[in-house]
Scaffold this motif. Sequence first.
Motif, mmCIF file in Angstrom:
data_model
loop_
_atom_site.group_PDB
_atom_site.id
_atom_site.type_symbol
_atom_site.label_atom_id
_atom_site.label_comp_id
_atom_site.label_asym_id
_atom_site.label_seq_id
_atom_site.Cartn_x
_atom_site.Cartn_y
_atom_site.Cartn_z
ATOM 1 N N PHE A 1 0.854 -1.192 0.000
ATOM 2 C CA PHE A 1 0.000 0.000 0.000
ATOM 3 C C PHE A 1 0.883 1.233 0.000
ATOM 4 O O PHE A 1 2.111 1.145 0.159
ATOM 5 N N ALA B 1 -9.031 1.458 -0.397
ATOM 6 C CA ALA B 1 -7.651 1.848 -0.698
ATOM 7 C C ALA B 1 -6.979 0.767 -1.548
ATOM 8 O O ALA B 1 -7.204 -0.424 -1.346
ATOM 9 N N PRO B 2 -6.135 1.157 -2.497
ATOM 10 C CA PRO B 2 -5.475 0.165 -3.354
ATOM 11 C C PRO B 2 -4.539 -0.741 -2.546
ATOM 12 O O PRO B 2 -3.754 -0.268 -1.730
ATOM 13 N N LEU C 1 -1.569 -3.465 -3.193
ATOM 14 C CA LEU C 1 -0.609 -3.730 -4.253
ATOM 15 C C LEU C 1 0.138 -5.042 -4.002
ATOM 16 O O LEU C 1 0.228 -5.508 -2.864
ATOM 17 N N SER D 1 -13.464 -6.441 -5.921
ATOM 18 C CA SER D 1 -12.394 -5.494 -6.270
ATOM 19 C C SER D 1 -11.161 -6.152 -6.885
ATOM 20 O O SER D 1 -10.237 -5.448 -7.283
ATOM 21 N N GLU E 1 -8.368 -7.405 -9.153
ATOM 22 C CA GLU E 1 -7.900 -7.059 -10.490
ATOM 23 C C GLU E 1 -7.094 -8.199 -11.116
ATOM 24 O O GLU E 1 -6.603 -8.065 -12.237
ATOM 25 N N ASP F 1 2.043 -4.165 -8.612
ATOM 26 C CA ASP F 1 0.821 -4.244 -9.418
ATOM 27 C C ASP F 1 -0.406 -4.119 -8.518
ATOM 28 O O ASP F 1 -0.414 -4.595 -7.377
ATOM 29 N N LEU F 2 -1.472 -3.536 -9.049
ATOM 30 C CA LEU F 2 -2.723 -3.431 -8.308
ATOM 31 C C LEU F 2 -3.361 -4.810 -8.191
ATOM 32 O O LEU F 2 -3.604 -5.477 -9.195
ATOM 33 N N ALA G 1 -8.768 -3.917 -3.664
ATOM 34 C CA ALA G 1 -8.979 -2.801 -2.749
ATOM 35 C C ALA G 1 -9.154 -3.331 -1.339
ATOM 36 O O ALA G 1 -9.657 -4.443 -1.128
ATOM 37 N N CYS G 2 -8.744 -2.552 -0.373
ATOM 38 C CA CYS G 2 -8.908 -2.897 1.036
ATOM 39 C C CYS G 2 -10.399 -2.964 1.371
ATOM 40 O O CYS G 2 -11.181 -2.102 0.971
#
Length: 206
Positions: free
Chosen positions: A13, A74-75, A77, A143, A145, A156-157, A160-161
């Motif tokens: 993150f 939040a993203p 990663l 969420s 990806e 990399d994404l 999401a949290c």
Amino acid sequence: MSGGNAVHLHYPFTGLWLVQNSPVDRVPSHGTTLLASSYAIDFVQVDEQGRSAPVTARTWLGTEEPTSFFGFGAPILAPCAGTVIAADASMPDHRARRGLASVGYALTQRQRLAQGWQALAGNHAMIQTGAAVVALCHLKQGSLEVGVGDHVALGDLIAACGNSGNSTEPHVHVQAIDRLPVHAAEAVPMLFDGQLPRNGKILEIP
């Protein structure tokens, strides 16, 4: 903790995140060795005052919408390069519990444990990196990806949290294991950027 047998990761993150349930402070970090969780660690996104969400009357007396928390959405990663070997984003995000409601929620944890890994981890992605499998848990419903078989690069994404599974408020739970299935795995120690933070530390990750 020695880094000789640890998997080396980056934080998954950016921004300000509070450390909770760190294995620096105790092992097993979550009070149990079940499901290879001995070295697991939790991170909660906070503001500059160290709050995970605004404090209201509902904070102490009731439940709260997960959307009121800074970390929700939040993203998250990839903390390492590797291959996704398990992923699920089908579970709903439930309401958060910080006050009296968290006490009652804790009393139902045994029920979730009896349901197995999925009920505890909630939505998750598991990345095979070298000899370790790194799990990112409590992700937001829908969420993800990435999917099983995808190769991911560091940063990399992933998703999401969220607040799915055994979670009182939106956060990301990270643990490393030596293999699947989880119930037959051994816990693997982790280092983040070469170290491991203590409980209560607020990380500022660019």
